[in-house]
Design a protein around this motif. Structure first.
Motif, PDB file in Angstrom:
ATOM      1  N   GLY A 166      -6.235 -12.341  -8.694  1.00 23.54           N
ATOM      2  CA  GLY A 166      -5.154 -13.065  -8.039  1.00 23.54           C
ATOM      3  C   GLY A 166      -4.291 -12.235  -7.100  1.00 23.54           C
ATOM      4  N   PHE A 167      -4.729 -11.020  -6.783  1.00 25.83           N
ATOM      5  CA  PHE A 167      -3.969 -10.166  -5.870  1.00 25.83           C
ATOM      6  C   PHE A 167      -4.486 -10.329  -4.447  1.00 25.83           C
ATOM      7  N   GLY A 168      -3.568 -10.381  -3.509  1.00 26.95           N
ATOM      8  CA  GLY A 168      -3.893 -10.319  -2.098  1.00 26.95           C
ATOM      9  C   GLY A 168      -3.471  -8.964  -1.574  1.00 26.95           C
ATOM     10  N   ILE A 169      -4.023  -8.567  -0.451  1.00 32.45           N
ATOM     11  CA  ILE A 169      -3.668  -7.288   0.154  1.00 32.45           C
ATOM     12  C   ILE A 169      -2.668  -7.561   1.275  1.00 32.45           C
ATOM     13  N   LEU A 170      -1.436  -7.080   1.102  1.00 34.59           N
ATOM     14  CA  LEU A 170      -0.381  -7.268   2.094  1.00 34.59           C
ATOM     15  C   LEU A 170      -0.364  -6.165   3.140  1.00 34.59           C
ATOM     16  N   THR A 171      -0.692  -4.951   2.698  1.00 31.82           N
ATOM     17  CA  THR A 171      -0.661  -3.807   3.600  1.00 31.82           C
ATOM     18  C   THR A 171      -1.894  -2.952   3.378  1.00 31.82           C
ATOM     19  N   GLU A 172      -2.245  -2.213   4.406  1.00 33.29           N
ATOM     20  CA  GLU A 172      -3.357  -1.276   4.296  1.00 33.29           C
ATOM     21  C   GLU A 172      -3.026  -0.057   5.146  1.00 33.29           C
ATOM     22  N   ILE A 173      -3.033   1.103   4.535  1.00 33.49           N
ATOM     23  CA  ILE A 173      -2.731   2.346   5.232  1.00 33.49           C
ATOM     24  C   ILE A 173      -3.930   3.266   5.105  1.00 33.49           C
ATOM     25  N   ASP A 174      -4.505   3.616   6.236  1.00 34.85           N
ATOM     26  CA  ASP A 174      -5.595   4.589   6.271  1.00 34.85           C
ATOM     27  C   ASP A 174      -4.935   5.966   6.218  1.00 34.85           C
ATOM     28  N   LEU A 175      -4.848   6.516   5.024  1.00 34.51           N
ATOM     29  CA  LEU A 175      -4.117   7.763   4.824  1.00 34.51           C
ATOM     30  C   LEU A 175      -4.760   8.933   5.556  1.00 34.51           C
ATOM     31  N   ALA A 176      -6.080   9.004   5.537  1.00 34.35           N
ATOM     32  CA  ALA A 176      -6.773  10.095   6.219  1.00 34.35           C
ATOM     33  C   ALA A 176      -6.501  10.052   7.726  1.00 34.35           C
ATOM     34  N   ALA A 177      -6.579   8.865   8.324  1.00 36.47           N
ATOM     35  CA  ALA A 177      -6.335   8.733   9.760  1.00 36.47           C
ATOM     36  C   ALA A 177      -4.883   9.036  10.103  1.00 36.47           C
ATOM     37  N   THR A 178      -3.968   8.603   9.260  1.00 39.28           N
ATOM     38  CA  THR A 178      -2.548   8.853   9.507  1.00 39.28           C
ATOM     39  C   THR A 178      -2.239  10.343   9.454  1.00 39.28           C
ATOM     40  N   MET A 179      -2.762  11.036   8.459  1.00 38.30           N
ATOM     41  CA  MET A 179      -2.515  12.478   8.348  1.00 38.30           C
ATOM     42  C   MET A 179      -3.150  13.247   9.501  1.00 38.30           C
ATOM     43  N   LYS A 180      -4.307  12.771   9.954  1.00 32.82           N
ATOM     44  CA  LYS A 180      -4.950  13.408  11.106  1.00 32.82           C
ATOM     45  C   LYS A 180      -4.082  13.226  12.350  1.00 32.82           C
ATOM     46  N   ALA A 181      -3.596  12.013  12.564  1.00 37.26           N
ATOM     47  CA  ALA A 181      -2.797  11.715  13.754  1.00 37.26           C
ATOM     48  C   ALA A 181      -1.437  12.417  13.727  1.00 37.26           C
ATOM     49  N   LYS A 182      -0.807  12.464  12.568  1.00 39.32           N
ATOM     50  CA  LYS A 182       0.552  13.011  12.479  1.00 39.32           C
ATOM     51  C   LYS A 182       0.593  14.517  12.274  1.00 39.32           C
ATOM     52  N   LEU A 183      -0.358  15.055  11.512  1.00 38.21           N
ATOM     53  CA  LEU A 183      -0.307  16.474  11.147  1.00 38.21           C
ATOM     54  C   LEU A 183      -1.542  17.264  11.573  1.00 38.21           C
ATOM     55  N   ASP A 184      -2.525  16.563  12.137  1.00 41.59           N
ATOM     56  CA  ASP A 184      -3.793  17.180  12.511  1.00 41.59           C
ATOM     57  C   ASP A 184      -4.454  17.900  11.334  1.00 41.59           C
ATOM     58  N   VAL A 185      -4.412  17.251  10.167  1.00 39.64           N
ATOM     59  CA  VAL A 185      -5.090  17.775   8.979  1.00 39.64           C
ATOM     60  C   VAL A 185      -6.173  16.784   8.567  1.00 39.64           C
ATOM     61  N   ASP A 186      -7.199  17.305   7.923  1.00 39.91           N
ATOM     62  CA  ASP A 186      -8.305  16.472   7.476  1.00 39.91           C
ATOM     63  C   ASP A 186      -8.199  16.216   5.986  1.00 39.91           C
ATOM     64  N   LEU A 187      -8.270  14.957   5.618  1.00 46.42           N
ATOM     65  CA  LEU A 187      -8.330  14.527   4.224  1.00 46.42           C
ATOM     66  C   LEU A 187      -9.610  13.739   4.032  1.00 46.42           C
ATOM     67  N   PRO A 188     -10.097  13.680   2.798  1.00 51.67           N
ATOM     68  CA  PRO A 188     -11.232  12.785   2.540  1.00 51.67           C
ATOM     69  C   PRO A 188     -10.819  11.340   2.855  1.00 51.67           C
ATOM     70  N   PRO A 189     -11.770  10.483   3.168  1.00 50.07           N
ATOM     71  CA  PRO A 189     -11.419   9.084   3.421  1.00 50.07           C
ATOM     72  C   PRO A 189     -10.647   8.506   2.236  1.00 50.07           C
ATOM     73  N   GLN A 190      -9.537   7.870   2.556  1.00 51.84           N
ATOM     74  CA  GLN A 190      -8.748   7.199   1.521  1.00 51.84           C
ATOM     75  C   GLN A 190      -7.822   6.180   2.154  1.00 51.84           C
ATOM     76  N   VAL A 191      -7.624   5.112   1.423  1.00 50.44           N
ATOM     77  CA  VAL A 191      -6.801   4.014   1.896  1.00 50.44           C
ATOM     78  C   VAL A 191      -5.825   3.627   0.791  1.00 50.44           C
ATOM     79  N   ILE A 192      -4.621   3.251   1.210  1.00 51.93           N
ATOM     80  CA  ILE A 192      -3.646   2.694   0.278  1.00 51.93           C
ATOM     81  C   ILE A 192      -3.610   1.193   0.539  1.00 51.93           C
ATOM     82  N   LEU A 193      -3.955   0.415  -0.466  1.00 47.74           N
ATOM     83  CA  LEU A 193      -3.912  -1.042  -0.376  1.00 47.74           C
ATOM     84  C   LEU A 193      -2.647  -1.529  -1.076  1.00 47.74           C
ATOM     85  N   GLY A 194      -1.836  -2.274  -0.383  1.00 47.10           N
ATOM     86  CA  GLY A 194      -0.636  -2.863  -0.982  1.00 47.10           C
ATOM     87  C   GLY A 194      -0.997  -4.209  -1.568  1.00 47.10           C
TER      88      GLY A 194
END
Length: 132
Positions: free
Chosen positions: A28-56
């Protein structure tokens, strides 16, 4: 203190993300938000993380009930569920434990909401381990 519920899946990342979405929807859960954490860290800090997503993840009846008891609880909504690649065939799925929410509020009426949300998230994680 443990503040997450988690499971490790023998699934590639993309398959685990899809399975997690389905398992949450089945509870019964819907996904309200989705944050691509790896892409965000790459864009903001130029660091590489394994693929990961935060689902709200949100189950509207539970969120509404909680907000009726304590409007400030909205600050910890929705429930964050992280899907993180460990390697090509292994993925971890972690969710914030709704029972921890009880430590953030002195409203006893939130106990039933936290218990219901915890049971549903635990069921979703258990369903994932049966699929892999």
């Amino acid at each position: 203190m443990d503040y997450t519920l988690s499971t490790t899946l023998a699934l590639p990342y993309d398959d685990a993300v899809a399975a997690t979405r389905e398992a949450l929807a089945d509870q019964g859960f819907g996904i309200l938000t989705e944050i691509d954490l790896a892409a965000t860290m790459k864009a903001k800090l130029d660091v590489d993380l394994p693929p990961q997503v935060i689902l709200g993840a949100c189950r509207p009846p539970l969120a509404y009930e909680a907000i009726q008891v304590d409007p400030s609880i909205a600050a910890v909504l929705p429930c964050n569920v992280v899907v993180r690649s460990v390697d090509e065939g292994t993925t971890v799925v972690e969710a914030f434990d709704p029972a921890v929410m009880m430590g953030m509020s002195d409203h006893a009426a939130l106990a039933s909401v936290a218990t219901d949300a915890r049971a549903r998230i635990s069921a979703a994680l258990a369903a994932l381990t049966q699929e892999d």
